[in-house]
Design a protein around this motif. Structure first.
Motif, PDB file in Angstrom:
ATOM      1  N   ASP A  76       6.480  -4.862  -9.812  1.00  0.00           N
ATOM      2  CA  ASP A  76       7.318  -5.740  -8.893  1.00  0.00           C
ATOM      3  C   ASP A  76       6.609  -6.080  -7.651  1.00  0.00           C
ATOM      4  OD1 ASP A  76       9.819  -3.434  -9.792  1.00  0.00           O
ATOM      5  OD2 ASP A  76       9.214  -5.656 -10.835  1.00  0.00           O
ATOM      6  N   VAL A  77       5.458  -6.558  -7.589  1.00  0.00           N
ATOM      7  CA  VAL A  77       4.455  -6.643  -6.191  1.00  0.00           C
ATOM      8  C   VAL A  77       4.981  -7.792  -5.445  1.00  0.00           C
ATOM      9  CG1 VAL A  77       2.468  -6.776  -5.110  1.00  0.00           C
ATOM     10  CG2 VAL A  77       2.656  -5.523  -7.315  1.00  0.00           C
ATOM     11  N   ASP A  78       5.248  -7.265  -4.092  1.00  0.00           N
ATOM     12  CA  ASP A  78       5.363  -8.244  -3.021  1.00  0.00           C
ATOM     13  C   ASP A  78       4.015  -8.358  -2.142  1.00  0.00           C
ATOM     14  OD1 ASP A  78       7.931  -8.402  -0.321  1.00  0.00           O
ATOM     15  OD2 ASP A  78       5.740  -9.817  -0.774  1.00  0.00           O
ATOM     16  N   PRO A  79       3.266  -9.421  -2.506  1.00  0.00           N
ATOM     17  CA  PRO A  79       1.984  -9.575  -1.965  1.00  0.00           C
ATOM     18  C   PRO A  79       1.935  -9.143  -0.362  1.00  0.00           C
ATOM     19  CG  PRO A  79       2.805 -11.571  -3.056  1.00  0.00           C
ATOM     20  CD  PRO A  79       3.648 -10.734  -3.179  1.00  0.00           C
ATOM     21  N   SER A  80       2.965  -9.441   0.410  1.00  0.00           N
ATOM     22  CA  SER A  80       2.974  -9.061   1.711  1.00  0.00           C
ATOM     23  C   SER A  80       2.560  -7.551   2.048  1.00  0.00           C
ATOM     24  CB  SER A  80       3.990  -9.761   2.588  1.00  0.00           C
ATOM     25  OG  SER A  80       5.023  -9.438   1.982  1.00  0.00           O
ATOM     26  N   TYR A  81       3.058  -7.118   1.037  1.00  0.00           N
ATOM     27  CA  TYR A  81       2.564  -5.346   1.365  1.00  0.00           C
ATOM     28  C   TYR A  81       1.110  -4.980   0.849  1.00  0.00           C
ATOM     29  CZ  TYR A  81       7.497  -4.592   2.699  1.00  0.00           C
ATOM     30  OH  TYR A  81       8.691  -4.612   3.420  1.00  0.00           O
ATOM     31  N   LEU A  82       0.679  -5.796   0.256  1.00  0.00           N
ATOM     32  CA  LEU A  82      -0.755  -5.275  -0.296  1.00  0.00           C
ATOM     33  C   LEU A  82      -1.618  -4.870   0.797  1.00  0.00           C
ATOM     34  CD1 LEU A  82      -1.496  -7.890  -3.161  1.00  0.00           C
ATOM     35  CD2 LEU A  82      -0.814  -5.526  -3.289  1.00  0.00           C
ATOM     36  N   PRO A  83      -1.667  -5.536   1.903  1.00  0.00           N
ATOM     37  CA  PRO A  83      -2.440  -5.239   2.986  1.00  0.00           C
ATOM     38  C   PRO A  83      -2.377  -3.515   3.624  1.00  0.00           C
ATOM     39  CG  PRO A  83      -1.926  -7.377   3.428  1.00  0.00           C
ATOM     40  CD  PRO A  83      -0.991  -6.692   2.443  1.00  0.00           C
ATOM     41  N   ALA A  84      -1.232  -3.075   3.246  1.00  0.00           N
ATOM     42  CA  ALA A  84      -0.759  -1.771   3.731  1.00  0.00           C
ATOM     43  C   ALA A  84      -1.778  -0.679   3.066  1.00  0.00           C
ATOM     44  CB  ALA A  84       0.493  -1.356   3.312  1.00  0.00           C
ATOM     45  N   PHE A  85      -2.493  -0.914   1.978  1.00  0.00           N
ATOM     46  CA  PHE A  85      -3.309  -0.040   1.678  1.00  0.00           C
ATOM     47  C   PHE A  85      -4.808  -0.464   1.766  1.00  0.00           C
ATOM     48  CE2 PHE A  85      -5.063  -1.934  -2.347  1.00  0.00           C
ATOM     49  CZ  PHE A  85      -3.807  -2.724  -2.747  1.00  0.00           C
ATOM     50  N   TYR A  86      -4.965  -1.440   2.345  1.00  0.00           N
ATOM     51  CA  TYR A  86      -6.423  -1.832   2.891  1.00  0.00           C
ATOM     52  C   TYR A  86      -7.191  -0.776   3.364  1.00  0.00           C
ATOM     53  CZ  TYR A  86      -5.598  -7.200   2.181  1.00  0.00           C
ATOM     54  OH  TYR A  86      -5.613  -8.150   1.559  1.00  0.00           O
ATOM     55  N   SER A  87      -6.737   0.064   4.059  1.00  0.00           N
ATOM     56  CA  SER A  87      -7.518   1.176   4.770  1.00  0.00           C
ATOM     57  C   SER A  87      -8.124   2.174   3.903  1.00  0.00           C
ATOM     58  CB  SER A  87      -6.660   2.005   5.725  1.00  0.00           C
ATOM     59  OG  SER A  87      -5.717   2.365   4.994  1.00  0.00           O
ATOM     60  N   VAL A  88      -7.516   2.239   2.605  1.00  0.00           N
ATOM     61  CA  VAL A  88      -8.200   3.135   1.502  1.00  0.00           C
ATOM     62  C   VAL A  88      -9.192   2.209   0.738  1.00  0.00           C
ATOM     63  CG1 VAL A  88      -6.370   4.852   1.680  1.00  0.00           C
ATOM     64  CG2 VAL A  88      -6.531   2.780  -0.294  1.00  0.00           C
ATOM     65  N   CYS A  89      -9.035   0.920   0.615  1.00  0.00           N
ATOM     66  CA  CYS A  89     -10.112   0.135  -0.311  1.00  0.00           C
ATOM     67  C   CYS A  89     -11.321   0.503  -0.488  1.00  0.00           C
ATOM     68  CB  CYS A  89      -9.695  -1.272  -0.083  1.00  0.00           C
ATOM     69  SG  CYS A  89      -8.173  -2.025  -0.635  1.00  0.00           S
ATOM     70  N   SER A  90     -12.024   0.821   0.622  1.00  0.00           N
ATOM     71  CA  SER A  90     -13.370   0.923   0.678  1.00  0.00           C
ATOM     72  C   SER A  90     -13.815   1.937  -0.111  1.00  0.00           C
ATOM     73  CB  SER A  90     -13.822   0.802   2.059  1.00  0.00           C
ATOM     74  OG  SER A  90     -13.453   2.082   2.675  1.00  0.00           O
ATOM     75  N   ARG A  91     -12.788   3.218  -0.367  1.00  0.00           N
ATOM     76  CA  ARG A  91     -13.010   4.318  -1.072  1.00  0.00           C
ATOM     77  C   ARG A  91     -12.657   4.349  -2.613  1.00  0.00           C
ATOM     78  NH1 ARG A  91     -11.732   6.579   4.053  1.00  0.00           N
ATOM     79  NH2 ARG A  91      -9.488   6.608   3.455  1.00  0.00           N
ATOM     80  N   LEU A  92     -11.939   3.262  -2.895  1.00  0.00           N
ATOM     81  CA  LEU A  92     -11.542   3.355  -4.180  1.00  0.00           C
ATOM     82  C   LEU A  92     -12.420   3.325  -5.182  1.00  0.00           C
ATOM     83  CD1 LEU A  92      -8.246   0.911  -3.941  1.00  0.00           C
ATOM     84  CD2 LEU A  92      -8.367   3.557  -4.229  1.00  0.00           C
ATOM     85  N   THR A  93     -12.477   3.965  -6.136  1.00  0.00           N
ATOM     86  CA  THR A  93     -13.253   3.838  -7.488  1.00  0.00           C
ATOM     87  C   THR A  93     -12.409   3.575  -8.616  1.00  0.00           C
ATOM     88  OG1 THR A  93     -12.961   6.111  -8.003  1.00  0.00           O
ATOM     89  CG2 THR A  93     -14.791   5.809  -6.713  1.00  0.00           C
ATOM     90  N   SER A  94     -11.081   3.413  -8.509  1.00  0.00           N
ATOM     91  CA  SER A  94     -10.152   3.255  -9.732  1.00  0.00           C
ATOM     92  C   SER A  94      -9.099   2.078  -9.345  1.00  0.00           C
ATOM     93  CB  SER A  94      -9.807   4.127 -10.252  1.00  0.00           C
ATOM     94  OG  SER A  94      -8.966   4.090 -11.381  1.00  0.00           O
ATOM     95  N   LEU A  95      -8.884   1.152  -9.874  1.00  0.00           N
ATOM     96  CA  LEU A  95      -7.696   0.149  -9.492  1.00  0.00           C
ATOM     97  C   LEU A  95      -6.978  -0.342 -10.514  1.00  0.00           C
ATOM     98  CD1 LEU A  95      -6.198  -1.013  -7.000  1.00  0.00           C
ATOM     99  CD2 LEU A  95      -7.949  -2.807  -6.835  1.00  0.00           C
TER     100      LEU A  95
END
Lengths: 581, 199
Positions: free
Chosen positions: A271-290
């Motif tokens: 049930d994603v609300d796209p406006s909340y996606l940027p909340a995890f931007y800070s971890v994106c550069s380390r993500l290996t699995s999404l």
């Protein structure tokens, strides 16, 4: 020379040998090595729970600490295996509870597990640590209550994709305050809400918790609370990912994510609300699995996320990603190893998303480490497949599902034989392949000729004749699992390759043209195989030899015919007895 | 009807009373199912295309290709994945308000009168800035998290639901259009006071 080492030395040497394959080889060297090895084997894997009996396993390996079993055939995932087929874990767990008091780990896949078995596990194994129930069913949250309450040293409880009778969320509250050993908890498949305060306290007192996969019912506003208690998390599955428009929730979440310096994998996102996606931007550069495969968000939003994840190795998405999103993947994710694209609307003829073969071609060009692909789409061409094969000869797993059965090359209207042929020819290490689209016997000729390392092959609505099946059975030297549906393969190929069937784990054929007579013949000739015929019409006893069977499952076994078959399944020696009397 | 017999030369040594299946090659949507002699009547579970042909030669059952729902287990998608989009469709994925247009007043310091913009016409801050720049013939420039709009003559601000004046650009777009009540393009000199970015 071989006998000059004392047992203890050999045992110590063997302790470095962990792969089952290698352990099996060691045990074949000589009798004394067989004896030493069997006493020190700690981990066993049984790929088909009916290939061997618990008694045989326990007799040979008396000191096991970890057991992994698989039950139903893979096509059970798609409702092709009827209810009551089997795969019962009960007899295994009961016998192991007597024989292996020090058992620590149980991993089950596609098996039927009861609450009684869970209770037995929780009480009989004093040092129990790991329970993984993958795509299992038959148990309820009552069984989980026993696991939570009684397993004092539990490290991992993983219910991935199981069907649990969800009576309530109270079970989680039964983890005692003294339980601080949890490292991994996956409850994503559960429907009902667990007590949040119990969950929060559990997380807070589990300093080693690395994996936490929540279920949809855990609201987004509570997620930051959990993240603050567990900043050491490596893998996180969120619950529902929307919360109305609340900037306080957003800011709290954003701050909590930025505190999780070890986070490498994210999933959940219902049930994603796209406006909340940027909340995890800070971890994106380390993500290996999404894993965004539950997130119904549009391509531009997905692309924004992907562009921030240069270290992604595994990406699961829905076809909302579209070709444009996959272009972004090809551009940004140079370390990508695995891509899965799921269909958002599998049952409509026309897509409302622009996901075509071009997206996959693009990723195959841009991602040099791509090894594993699962791709649902609505059009494909031979030229695209050839391009993909040439770009990525390092592919190990290629599963393509063109949604319309027997869909030809959309450009030339020809069969896709040549395209898949290129895949098997170029990708010499290919271990798993799923075919779709319009295919003749020719594609199987290519597969038989080139796919020497292939271990698992899935075929649907393909081929012209037994020649196709014959090519596969005679050519694919490494074949272990073969599953076929709705193909015109009959008796000839099977009966020309009987010896092959004993070298494989299993063969599934449904809606094909194999006759009862052939099954009986096979069963007579090959006592080491269970030839099980499934016929839900209930007319097994009255079938003529020439009639085709509905569904057929053949597997090698040292345990003889199984005794837990429902009425609509027979092994063919049973049928033989019926016709004689 | 074109018919093609499969080549069975490989299997001459097999001694069975076996009849080859026959298959005609054709494009999907045409009658290309093989004939199978079977005693099966309609089977409720396996309703695949192959079994729609029976001993009684009922050609009608083969004329229309089955809709996808009739083919059990195809496409091979696990059941828990099938319900996601249905659920997703009942929710709006955008957090913007329903209704036609989202007009907010825009004032610019030094301009004689106010304007109105429809925030729904834009999908990002960049587009909004472009629109404002065109409308007021000014240059606002690019937003950066640290610097705000430093380096330009003007800074766009907005009044949110709580009545506070915020710098445009800090929160995600969807959240912004959900909470923006009016816009004001301030002179850069006056906007310095808003620069409260804690480093």
């Amino acid at each position: 020379m071989v006998n000059s080492f004392p047992e203890e030395v050999l045992e110590h040497v063997f302790s470095f040998i962990t792969l089952d394959k290698d352990r099996n080889a060691v045990s074949l060297v000589c009798k004394s090595w067989y004896e030493i090895e069997r006493w020190c084997r700690r981990r066993i894997f049984v790929g088909n729970c009916y290939a061997v009996s618990p008694g045989i396993v326990i007799r040979r390996f008396p000191e096991v600490r970890s057991v992994e079993l698989k039950g139903k055939p893979h096509f059970a995932d798609f409702n092709l295996v009827p209810e009551g087929w089997g795969g019962y874990a009960c007899s295994w767990i009961t016998e192991m509870s007597r024989a292996y008091p020090w058992l620590e780990e149980i991993r089950l896949k596609r098996m039927v597990v009861t609450d009684e078995s869970l209770e037995l596990i929780s009480t009989c194994f004093k040092n129990f640590k790991v329970l993984v129930l993958s795509s299992c069913e038959g148990f309820s949250t009552d069984g989980l209550t026993d696991i939570a309450a009684n397993c004092r040293n539990l490290r991992k409880l993983d219910l991935r994709e199981s069907e649990v009778m969800d009576l309530s969320g109270h079970w989680l509250s039964h983890f005692p305050n003294t339980c601080t050993s949890l490292e991994s908890l996956n409850i994503a498949c559960l429907g009902s809400e667990v007590s949040f305060s119990a969950l929060e306290r559990l997380v807070a007192r589990s300093p080693n918790l690395k994996t936490l996969r929540l279920n949809r019912a855990v609201p987004l506003e509570k997620l930051s609370t959990l993240l603050r208690q567990a900043p050491q998390l490596v893998q996180l599955g969120t619950g529902a990912y929307s919360s109305g428009i609340r900037s306080d929730v957003y800011l709290g979440l954003s701050k909590a994510f930025s505190g999780c310096k070890a986070l490498k994998g994210l999933s959940g996102f219902w049930d994603v609300d796209p406006s909340y996606l940027p909340a995890f931007y800070s971890v994106c550069s380390r993500l290996t699995s999404l894993n965004l495969s539950y997130a119904t968000i549009r391509s531009p939003d997905i692309t924004k996320v992907i562009g921030r994840c240069p270290n992604l190795q595994r990406l699961w998405v829905m076809d909302h990603v579209e070709d444009s999103g996959l272009n972004a993947v090809a551009f940004s994710c140079k370390d990508l190893r695995e891509l899965r694209v799921f269909p958002s609307d599998p049952f409509v003829a026309d897509a409302n998303v622009t996901l075509t073969e071009r997206g996959l071609v693009s990723v195959s060009e841009g991602c040099p480490k791509l090894q594993s692909v699962l791709y649902f789409c609505r059009q494909m061409s031979n030229s695209a497949l050839i391009t993909i094969a040439r770009n990525r000869p390092n592919l190990i797993c290629f599963r393509l599902c063109i949604i319309e059965p027997r869909a030809p090359d959309y450009l030339t209207l020809e069969p896709l034989d040549v395209g898949f042929g290129a895949i098997v020819e170029h990708c010499k290490e290919l271990r798993r392949l799923s075919l779709s689209g319009l295919l003749t016997d020719r594609v199987f000729e290519y597969i038989g000729r080139h796919a020497k390392r292939l271990e698992m092959l899935s075929i649907a609505f393909a081929g012209n004749s037994d020649l196709g099946l014959h090519h596969v059975l005679s050519g694919c030297d490494g074949l272990r699992k073969l599953e076929i549906r709705d193909c015109p393969f009959g008796d000839k190929a099977l009966l020309a390759n009987v010896a092959k069937l004993e070298t494989m784990r299993s063969l599934w054929m449904s809606s094909c043209a194999v006759s009862f007579g052939a099954c009986k013949f096979l069963s007579r000739k090959m006592p080491m195989l269970n030839v099980e015929v499934i016929d839900e019409n209930g007319t097994l006893d009255s079938r003529l030899d020439s009639c085709p069977v509905e569904k057929l499952y053949i597997y090698r076994t040292v345990a003889g015919p199984r005794s837990d078959m429902p009425a609509y399944i027979r092994t063919m020696d049973q049928c033989r007895v019926n016709t004689i009397s | 009807m074109d018919q093609k017999r499969s080549s069975l030369n490989l299997f001459e040594d097999i001694d069975l009373n076996y009849k080859a299946t026959e298959l005609r090659l054709g494009l999907p949507g045409t009658d290309d199912e093989p004939e199978i002699k079977t005693n099966l009547s309609g089977n409720k579970r396996s309703s695949s295309e192959m079994e729609s042909s029976t001993c009684t030669d009922e050609n009608e059952s083969r004329s229309a290709p089955p809709t996808k729902e009739q083919v059990v287990g195809w496409p091979p998608v696990r059941s828990y994945r099938r319900n996601i989009v249905q659920n997703g469709k009942t929710k709006t994925t955008s957090s913007s308000e329903m209704g036609s247009g989202m007009y907010v007043k825009v004032s610019m310091d030094g301009a004689p009168y106010l304007r109105k913009v429809d925030l729904k016409m834009y999908t990002s801050y960049g587009e909004l800035m472009e629109g404002l720049q065109k409308m007021f013939k000014c240059i606002i420039g690019l937003y950066s998290e640290r610097e705000g709009y430093n380096g330009s003559q003007h800074a766009p601000t907005y009044e949110d639901k709580d009545g506070d004046w915020m710098l445009v650009g800090d929160v995600p777009w969807e959240m912004f259009i959900g909470s923006c009540k009016r816009l004001r393009i301030m002179k850069a000199s006056e906007a310095r006071g808003l620069d409260d970015h804690s480093q």
